[in-house]
Design a protein around this motif. Sequence first.
Motif, PDB file in Angstrom:
ATOM      1  N   GLY A  87       0.815  -1.206   0.000  1.00 58.68           N
ATOM      2  CA  GLY A  87       0.000   0.000   0.000  1.00 58.68           C
ATOM      3  C   GLY A  87       0.851   1.260   0.000  1.00 58.68           C
ATOM      4  O   GLY A  87       1.934   1.298   0.585  1.00 58.68           O
ATOM      5  N   LEU A  91      -7.309   0.730  -2.419  1.00 65.41           N
ATOM      6  CA  LEU A  91      -7.610  -0.667  -2.157  1.00 65.41           C
ATOM      7  C   LEU A  91      -8.268  -1.326  -3.369  1.00 65.41           C
ATOM      8  O   LEU A  91      -8.068  -2.520  -3.622  1.00 65.41           O
ATOM      9  CB  LEU A  91      -8.511  -0.786  -0.923  1.00 65.41           C
ATOM     10  CG  LEU A  91      -8.745  -2.192  -0.369  1.00 65.41           C
ATOM     11  CD1 LEU A  91      -7.440  -2.898  -0.039  1.00 65.41           C
ATOM     12  CD2 LEU A  91      -9.639  -2.130   0.865  1.00 65.41           C
ATOM     13  N   ALA A  93      -6.113  -8.269   0.369  1.00 75.18           N
ATOM     14  CA  ALA A  93      -7.017  -7.144   0.113  1.00 75.18           C
ATOM     15  C   ALA A  93      -8.318  -7.310   0.893  1.00 75.18           C
ATOM     16  O   ALA A  93      -8.850  -6.340   1.443  1.00 75.18           O
ATOM     17  CB  ALA A  93      -7.303  -7.026  -1.378  1.00 75.18           C
ATOM     18  N   MET A 135      -7.697  -6.608   4.523  1.00 74.64           N
ATOM     19  CA  MET A 135      -7.567  -5.162   4.699  1.00 74.64           C
ATOM     20  C   MET A 135      -8.922  -4.469   4.639  1.00 74.64           C
ATOM     21  O   MET A 135      -9.203  -3.555   5.428  1.00 74.64           O
ATOM     22  CB  MET A 135      -6.622  -4.589   3.644  1.00 74.64           C
ATOM     23  CG  MET A 135      -6.437  -3.073   3.729  1.00 74.64           C
ATOM     24  SD  MET A 135      -5.712  -2.543   5.300  1.00 74.64           S
ATOM     25  CE  MET A 135      -3.986  -2.914   4.991  1.00 74.64           C
ATOM     26  N   ARG A 136      -9.776  -4.875   3.719  1.00 74.06           N
ATOM     27  CA  ARG A 136     -11.108  -4.255   3.607  1.00 74.06           C
ATOM     28  C   ARG A 136     -11.858  -4.364   4.940  1.00 74.06           C
ATOM     29  O   ARG A 136     -12.407  -3.374   5.444  1.00 74.06           O
ATOM     30  CB  ARG A 136     -11.910  -4.945   2.499  1.00 74.06           C
ATOM     31  CG  ARG A 136     -13.283  -4.315   2.230  1.00 74.06           C
ATOM     32  CD  ARG A 136     -14.092  -5.124   1.232  1.00 74.06           C
ATOM     33  NE  ARG A 136     -14.565  -6.370   1.819  1.00 74.06           N
ATOM     34  CZ  ARG A 136     -15.666  -6.478   2.578  1.00 74.06           C
ATOM     35  NH1 ARG A 136     -16.393  -5.401   2.855  1.00 74.06           N
ATOM     36  NH2 ARG A 136     -16.025  -7.650   3.069  1.00 74.06           N
ATOM     37  N   GLU A 174     -10.225  -2.174   7.708  1.00 80.05           N
ATOM     38  CA  GLU A 174     -10.511  -0.732   7.572  1.00 80.05           C
ATOM     39  C   GLU A 174     -11.922  -0.413   8.071  1.00 80.05           C
ATOM     40  O   GLU A 174     -12.149   0.615   8.719  1.00 80.05           O
ATOM     41  CB  GLU A 174     -10.362  -0.302   6.111  1.00 80.05           C
ATOM     42  CG  GLU A 174      -8.971  -0.493   5.519  1.00 80.05           C
ATOM     43  CD  GLU A 174      -7.952   0.509   6.006  1.00 80.05           C
ATOM     44  OE1 GLU A 174      -8.027   0.946   7.166  1.00 80.05           O
ATOM     45  OE2 GLU A 174      -7.059   0.865   5.216  1.00 80.05           O
TER      46      GLU A 174
END
Length: 399
Positions: free
Chosen positions: A324, A351, A364, A367-368, A371
């Motif tokens: 990132g 993202l 990913a 991470m989604r 977040e």
Amino acid sequence: MRSNAFIIAEYNPFHNGHLYHIEQTKKNGAENIIVIMSGNYVQRGEGAVIPKHRRAEAAVIAGADLVLELPLKYAVSGSGYFAYGALQTALLTGMDGTLSFGAESELSVLQKCAEVLCSPAVHEQIKELCRSKGYSYPRAQSIVAGEILGKECSHALSMPNNILAIQYMIENIRVGSPFDYFAVRRAGVSHDSGEPADGFMSAKLIREQMESKMLPGGFIPEFSVDIINECKKTGTVLSKNRFEVAAISRLQTLSSQALAEVNGVNHGLENPLYNAICKGVTLDEIYISAKSKRYTLSRIRQVCLSAVLGLTRSDLDRGADYIGILGFNEKGRALLRKAAAHSSVPFCGLLSQAFSESSCDRDAEVMRKAEIFYNLCLEKPAADFSPFRLKPFVFRMDQ
């Protein structure tokens, strides 16, 4: 000092000690500063005090040219994986350079420790001491290093900045030593000091004062104060209460079998951890109940956060799916172009870019969810929040 300097950091939040580190690195010859920074979750097993893009903004204003995100699975792990993830991120840029880090001891002492601890035979000695005495790995490591190199090295391994610095060196040696080192002696106060000194204050004390609505004058650069105040005004500051409730609610949904797959869980830790989660009504109660001679409080905190975020051992068994991008200036933009041309994984500012790469699906998706969880733990969560709208901070000369 080579022209490219890599600084591995959390900036939680950015204070005078961090500014001093960047300034000293530049003063000693670095032309490009690349920061590899933890995102919205930090190694102490909790959410960062303000969002990652605002902390990256402070870093770029302070003189960093490019801020890359340390992949989440490494950012919330112990020092070994934390250092491994940071070194792999630096390698993926394709740039040689210098690792610049803070330390409490002389560089020569740290290098001695790293060279000894790199030995497979010494590693086996440490593991055997853990097995036979039930010691935690850090304690066993310190004992073995002390037996081989003496009290100075044993003492060096008891200090937080040194522990990470030595781990960076170990990982660097393991990949063929592509980086050299620059150590900035820690100025003013110790890592978790409860008292300020000589214009410096520990990040821990700053975070505590932020909770009381009072920012400590003179210990944080003005631009960082402005960023923090803006976050406080908009409610984009971590709420410890919201984080605790959300974390416990997730932990209590997990079976002991699920906990056994979590990053950092081994040797049957899932059973005492499961019992601690069942009995505890606060995170501190869970941490203290699960802690033992073998498992330090730091380890338990990291494991609990990994469990909350759904990170498993298998996530760490493979490298990062993508890197990132959190912030950059014009020089950093040029560095990014070079890195992207060299790297075997994509560098993603959004993202959505990671999701467009089929090879990035797992990291990913983790991470989604992470977040979304972080947004819900802020004092004023955004009602229309989407992790796909988060953008890097871009510094332009007219700002």
